[in-house]
Design an enzyme around this catalytic site. Structure first.
Site, PDB file in Angstrom:
ATOM      1  N   CYS A 125       0.843  -1.182   0.000  1.00 27.92           N
ATOM      2  CA  CYS A 125       0.000   0.000   0.000  1.00 27.92           C
ATOM      3  C   CYS A 125       0.885   1.240   0.000  1.00 27.92           C
ATOM      4  CB  CYS A 125      -0.911  -0.011   1.222  1.00 27.92           C
ATOM      5  SG  CYS A 125      -2.048   1.353   1.259  1.00 27.92           S
ATOM      6  N   THR A 154     -25.916   1.822  11.007  1.00 30.23           N
ATOM      7  CA  THR A 154     -26.891   1.606   9.946  1.00 30.23           C
ATOM      8  C   THR A 154     -27.709   2.870   9.753  1.00 30.23           C
ATOM      9  OG1 THR A 154     -28.750   0.292   9.181  1.00 30.23           O
ATOM     10  CG2 THR A 154     -28.613   0.647  11.538  1.00 30.23           C
ATOM     11  N   TYR A 155     -28.161   3.057   8.536  1.00 28.25           N
ATOM     12  CA  TYR A 155     -29.069   4.168   8.265  1.00 28.25           C
ATOM     13  C   TYR A 155     -30.426   3.633   7.835  1.00 28.25           C
ATOM     14  CZ  TYR A 155     -24.515   6.363   8.073  1.00 28.25           C
ATOM     15  OH  TYR A 155     -23.250   6.767   8.369  1.00 28.25           O
ATOM     16  N   ASN A 156     -30.559   2.301   7.982  1.00 29.65           N
ATOM     17  CA  ASN A 156     -31.811   1.650   7.574  1.00 29.65           C
ATOM     18  C   ASN A 156     -32.167   1.900   6.112  1.00 29.65           C
ATOM     19  OD1 ASN A 156     -32.319   0.445  10.079  1.00 29.65           O
ATOM     20  ND2 ASN A 156     -33.026   2.428  10.858  1.00 29.65           N
ATOM     21  N   THR A 157     -31.173   1.995   5.288  1.00 29.08           N
ATOM     22  CA  THR A 157     -31.454   2.150   3.862  1.00 29.08           C
ATOM     23  C   THR A 157     -30.661   1.120   3.074  1.00 29.08           C
ATOM     24  OG1 THR A 157     -29.645   3.694   3.641  1.00 29.08           O
ATOM     25  CG2 THR A 157     -31.835   4.629   3.991  1.00 29.08           C
ATOM     26  N   THR A 196     -31.052  -3.708   8.167  1.00 28.43           N
ATOM     27  CA  THR A 196     -29.948  -4.349   7.448  1.00 28.43           C
ATOM     28  C   THR A 196     -29.113  -5.258   8.346  1.00 28.43           C
ATOM     29  OG1 THR A 196     -28.586  -2.422   7.878  1.00 28.43           O
ATOM     30  CG2 THR A 196     -29.715  -2.490   5.774  1.00 28.43           C
ATOM     31  N   GLU A 219     -22.586   3.610   0.779  1.00 25.31           N
ATOM     32  CA  GLU A 219     -22.862   2.262   1.258  1.00 25.31           C
ATOM     33  C   GLU A 219     -21.681   1.335   0.986  1.00 25.31           C
ATOM     34  OE1 GLU A 219     -27.682   2.084   1.002  1.00 25.31           O
ATOM     35  OE2 GLU A 219     -26.510   1.844  -0.819  1.00 25.31           O
TER      36      GLU A 219
END
Lengths: 454, 705
Positions: free
Chosen positions: A101, A348-351, A360, A425
């Protein structure tokens, strides 16, 4: 396979307008909403480090995580600890070099000199003190095959003598190594590019990856792929719902079957092409920090070989054992790591892509456990069949590549997996990968330390 | 209760019951697969045979009736993992559950919708809990934070009544039957022992079982009413039945005496009462200057410790005010110059400081050091001149070096008395050591072939010659005028850096006087090097200063031995590389830490910091690298400021503004303790030179001292 290059050069925004359908979702979820907080985090990062690197900018998509990540890295590199500052950066260099890297190696070469390290060491590992060179073996194992670490390795390092390590030093070094191995995964996984100004040294607004849409990668998949991708997404949603509703649909699964499924998952991970060709374009400034560069990740379930025993997660958990040990030997670090794992696991953003209000947790757990599975850690209470249902093959390839040999990540596998997901995401997945991988390696290392101590 | 019934929980979330009374080989009775994640704990109801409770990683607790196939009721912990569940022994319907986030919840089994009460017990996961077998309201919890806490649930808010700090995270706690305050614990990491604590005495376990070779996984008392048998299982694949009388009792091995010196020489001593009372008649070391004070802890008759007699007596021996005064230490510390100037100047300065405080021996040492290490050339040539002048007398004297010769040579009774008086202050603390040294002196005297007529001093000198020599120097100077013919040339030279002319005069002195000179060079018992240097200078003109290193080393060791680390460390710092290699690193480190410790106890922070900075020891230098963080709270919103000391993240205001220039203060910030306005040190200083009011305009009359 393409040679590893940064999949998303900051300038690749040509397709940016095409992601219009998703942009609104992006606005409702990702960046602008938490923009205030995110900006604040970046400001904090800038104040403490004097610059905002691309890592911080990409992580800034998840400000909640960035905050704890910064705290941990700050403690690791700049606060009280048993190792002197320049050695910490040198260990970071060693760790990042294992995954070729160049971004991290470059970053820490600068830092190393800044804290007064001896420039001669940067000529290569052979110029560093023996004590650091001794760490190379464990560095190698931790990076590629952590399951091979035994208490003998720990013993060898701690054996009293001129170049011996103290237990506290070693634990800090272990945390540093795992931190930078997994950070390398993140760097490659998100295609973080070397800051153009890295040598010039100012300017925090180098074009950040998130300003040129990652979702713009639709450009590479063509029109017909779009509908495929949407279908895939629907299927995934369906399955998640199913799993959540009927978790006990198959009552009669025996323990043996569960074990078989785990083995299957392990074997399946073999499907991921693992090219053993060493990259010829390996920069010499990285090569010098490498010994035994051919050593890499190797699947442990190859046919005809004695597989190392599976690590049963419940035998040595982070919450019970790992934490206690680290906190004993490196105060405060246990707390921060614990918090970091928790934040990332519960983030989480629940999307999902363009859908809102989705739980999720099943998906996140599947990803987490799949990474652990790839490193040979098995959860008794997890049905590995779920992994197959939730993670399509391309995603698995992506996850495994990023987690095990991140240097082979290409833009192709990045775009091929989860085509309809937003950039933020995908960064989220990468965070999960980073932490899951770090925890896996740490667990192996700490288990060895524990065995040494008892 | 059914003796044959057994319940187990598995990592894959299955709860199994076994009936050992079954005739078939398969003893498995029931199988519940309702939990999705690992089940951490199962617990039978204390009176209802068929009621079983389970707590799982998935955040649910389930109550099973073994006569039915499925769970009777489910309790949700809001997706926090449950680590332990425990039915109350006294309250039929109550159970406690502990959680990974540090909470403890109390539930009523009749009400699965909501917990009765909840409180945060630990920082981090609570691994275990146990209800007290007798006391209805007591619940003990153990957590990853290494604490065992006992909670009183009788009150409306759970109250922590006892807290035991262990050395590793607590995996299991179990109250000891029939012993109200005893509780057994074991750990899941690092520590393999089982401890039984008396919660009222949280600092030392009352009993300890050390048999296991790997971590203990479970403990249980064999019978509800038998406090003497404990069963334990371990990862080392053994199961032990411990009998209580086999337990080792750490209290027996603990040292029940404590001893501490205060800064001013007071001595505090705590010991078991029995020990004190038997010894108190003797009081061997208590001089008239020390007044013992006794403290005694009264035993609380309600408390009945079974294994411990905890009564102890504390005696404090005070030294009287004058003799205990450590002013000289503070003054010396403040005035010594340790770096930043040439060696010669440093030595001169420090010698002056020492002499100013009537510590002539030390002053003399500094002067010697200067001679050895900086003005080497002149001195050795001087010595050469000397010895030549002395002729043969000097040589036998060198062989028979004797301390007493010095007072003899100086031969003045009044001086003896004076020096005795002066030396008292130092004398007192070192009584024993000085006696010791005197003994050595006496031994040296024996067999010396020094002519008796040199011994003009009386017997009294014996006792004090060590200290008298400290004070020799000023008298010597005085005598320069009163006794010109004796003219102590070397002494003179040390103090005043004499010109060559003096030496010419010296040379003219009579040989027996020069004999005295030779001795006066050896000012203190340790500084015999000056003598030797003379002898060698006979043969060599210039000696490398390395030559003296062993002697200087001995000097330092002597001072340190006497308890004067101040001198030892100061010399060490001033000489730096010249002497460093002579003394082993560990001794140096020891001196440094002692000196720094002393300085800090006198609150001489700046000086101790300077010493740390100047020290060449790696271990000492590191002291300044630890804990370098300074936490600042914002002056506006009173919250901690996380990033920088001058701008607050929360209220976005600059916290420390200079009242004079209205800019942010980033360096030294000085403020008035009366009105709390302040600013740049320079600005405030300048402002208050011309005005006596606060620069902020608050009207306060600020003082700057």
């Amino acid at each position: 396979m393409e040679t590893p290059k940064h999949p998303l050069p900051p300038g690749a925004g040509s397709g940016g307008h095409r992601r219009c359908p998703f942009r609104r979702q992006g606005a409702s979820n990702g960046i602008p909403q938490e923009g205030g907080e995110s900006l604040h985090q970046l400001l904090e990062a800038f104040l403490s480090a004097g610059r905002v690197d691309h890592i911080a900018m990409v992580m800034g998509l998840h400000p909640q995580y960035l905050s704890i990540f910064w705290k941990t890295q700050y403690l690791l590199l700049r606060m009280d600890g048993p190792l002197p500052y320049h050695k910490r950066h040198y260990i970071a260099i060693m760790a990042a070099a294992r995954h070729r890297c160049s971004y991290l190696v470059g970053l820490h070469m600068g830092e190393f000199l800044q804290v007064g390290g001896d420039p001669a060491w940067l000529q290569g590992l052979h110029c560093a003190p023996q004590k650091l060179r001794n760490l190379n073996e464990i560095n190698k194992l931790l990076a590629h095959r952590p399951w091979l670490i035994t208490k003998e390795h720990i013993e060898a390092l701690l054996k009293p003598g001129e170049d011996s390590w103290s237990l506290a030093e070693l634990v800090q070094a272990l945390v540093l190594l795992t931190h930078y191995h997994s950070l390398a995964s993140f760097v490659f996984g998100c295609g973080i590019k070397r800051e153009e100004d890295q040598d010039v040294g100012n300017g925090c607004w180098a074009p950040s990856p998130h300003s040129n849409s990652r979702a713009a990668s639709d450009g590479s998949m063509g029109g017909s792929g779009g509908t495929d991708a949407i279908q895939e997404l629907e299927v995934l949603m369906e399955r998640m719902k199913l799993l959540q509703e009927h978790q006990l649909e198959e009552e009669g699964v025996t323990q043996e079957e569960m074990a078989t499924r785990f083995e299957l998952q392990k074997t399946e991970s073999l499907l991921v092409p693992s090219s053993d060709i060493l990259d010829p374009s390996l920069q010499s400034n990285i090569r010098c920090f490498l010994e035994d560069p051919e050593f890499g990740y190797k699947d442990f379930t190859r046919r005809g070989e004695q597989a190392p025993p599976t690590f049963r997660a419940q035998d040595y958990t982070w919450e019970d054992h790992g934490y206690s040990l680290i906190n004993r030997l490196y105060p405060d670090m246990g707390q921060l790591l614990d918090e970091k794992f928790q934040v990332v696991y519960n983030l989480t953003y629940n999307t999902i892509a363009m859908h809102c209000g989705v739980d999720t947790s099943v998906l996140r757990r599947a990803i987490w456990n799949y990474v652990h599975c790839v490193f040979g850690i098995r959860y008794d209470d997890y049905d590995y069949g779920e992994v197959n249902q939730l993670l399509e093959r391309n995603l698995k390839i992506y996850i495994k590549t990023v987690a095990c040999y991140p240097e082979k990540t290409t833009k192709q596998i990045y775009t091929q997996s989860w085509r309809h997901f937003k950039h933020s995401e995908k960064v989220h997945i990468n965070l999960l990968l980073l932490e899951a991988r770090m925890q896996a390696a740490l667990l192996y290392a700490l288990r060895a330390v524990t065995r040494y101590m008892t | 209760m059914d003796e044959n019934l057994l319940a187990t929980a598995a990592t894959n979330g299955v709860v199994v019951t076994w009936n050992l009374g079954k005739p078939s080989r398969n003893k498995q009775d029931q199988l519940f697969t309702e939990h999705k994640r690992t089940v951490n704990k199962v617990c039978f109801h204390p009176t209802e045979v068929y009621m079983l409770l389970s707590g799982s990683q998935d955040g649910y607790m389930k109550c099973f009736d073994l006569r039915k196939k499925d769970s009777v009721s489910t309790f949700s912990g809001q997706s926090e993992s449950v680590r332990d569940v425990q039915f109350s022994i006294r309250d039929y319907f109550t159970f406690a559950a502990t959680f990974e986030n540090g909470n403890v919840q109390l539930w009523d089994i009749r009400r699965p919708d909501r917990y009765e009460r909840m409180f945060t017990a630990h920082n981090g996961p609570v691994f275990c809990c146990d209800w007290h077998p007798e006391d209805r309201g007591w619940l003990a919890t153990g957590g990853r934070d290494k604490m065992v806490k006992v909670w009183d649930m009788n009150t409306t808010r759970a109250k922590e009544i006892y807290c035991v700090q262990t050395i590793a995270s607590v995996a299991r706690v179990k109250w000891r039957p029939e012993c109200k305050h005893h509780i057994a614990t074991c750990s899941m990491m690092v520590d393999h022992n089982i401890y039984v604590w008396d919660v009222r005495r949280p600092f030392i376990p009352s009993a300890m079982f050390e048999e296991h070779k790997d971590v203990t996984t479970g403990i249980v008392w064999r019978h509800l009413h038998d406090p003497y048998f404990l069963l334990s299982g371990s990862k080392d694949s053994t199961l032990y039945q411990h009998i209580f009388k086999d337990a080792s009792q750490p209290i027996d091995r603990a040292n029940p005496e404590g001893l501490c010196y205060s800064l001013y020489g007071d001595l505090a001593f705590a010991a078991k009462e029995s020990l004190i009372s038997s010894d108190s008649n003797r009081k061997p070391y208590i001089g008239d200057r020390r007044h013992p004070i006794f403290f005694k802890r009264k035993l609380d008759p309600t408390e009945q410790f079974e294994y411990i007699s905890s009564s102890s007596a504390l005696s404090v021996f005070e030294t009287d005010v004058e003799s205990g005064s450590m002013d000289w230490f503070v003054h010396t510390a403040k005035q010594y110059a340790l770096a930043g100037r040439p060696l010669a100047e440093l030595c001169d300065h420090n010698a002056k400081v020492a002499k100013g405080l009537d510590r002539n021996q030390v002053a003399q040492t500094w002067t010697m050091l200067r001679i050895i290490y900086s003005s080497l050339g002149t001195v050795s040539s001087t010595n050469l001149n000397h010895s030549m002048g002395k002729g043969s007398t000097a040589l036998p004297l060198m062989n028979s070096f004797n301390l007493k010769d010095i007072p003899a040579g100086l031969g003045s009774e009044s001086r003896l008395d004076r020096s005795k008086g002066e030396s008292r202050t130092e004398n007192i603390l070192m009584d024993s050591s000085s006696t010791l040294i005197n003994n050595e002196d006496n031994e040296e005297t024996e067999g010396s072939d020094v002519p008796a007529d040199y011994l003009l001093g009386d017997v009294e000198a014996d006792e004090d010659d060590l200290y008298m020599m400290d004070h020799e120097n000023p008298h010597a100077e005085e005598q320069e005028y009163s006794l010109p013919q004796e003219a102590f040339p070397l002494r003179h030279e040390i103090v005043d850096n004499p010109s060559a002319l003096d030496h010419l005069q010296d040379k003219a002195d009579s040989p027996h006087v020069s004999g005295n000179e030779a001795e006066t060079v050896s000012l203190t018992p340790v500084e015999s090097f000056s003598l030797i240097s003379i002898s060698h200078s006979l043969y060599e003109n210039r000696l490398p200063s390395d030559f003296f290193n062993p002697i200087v080393r001995d000097t330092l060791l002597f001072y340190a031995e006497q308890g004067d680390v101040q001198t030892a460390v100061s010399v060490l710092i001033v000489l730096g590389e010249r002497i460093r290699k002579e003394i082993d690193e560990q001794t140096q480190e020891h001196w440094y830490t002692s000196y720094i410790d002393l300085l800090q106890r006198f609150q001489l922070w700046n000086i101790s910091n300077e010493v740390i900075k100047l020290s060449t020891c790696r271990a000492i230098n590191c002291l300044n690298q630890a804990s370098t963080t300074l936490h600042v709270n914002c002056s506006n919103c009173k919250r901690p400021m996380s990033n920088r000391g001058w701008i607050c993240d929360r209220c976005r205001q600059c916290a420390s503004m200079c009242a004079v220039c209205h800019h942010v203060v980033k360096g030294l910030f000085v403020w008035c303790q009366g009105c709390s306005h302040g600013g740049h040190l320079q600005h405030i200083m300048k402002w208050l030179e011309t005005s006596s009011h606060c620069p902020a305009g608050c009207g306060h009359l600020c003082e700057y001292t």
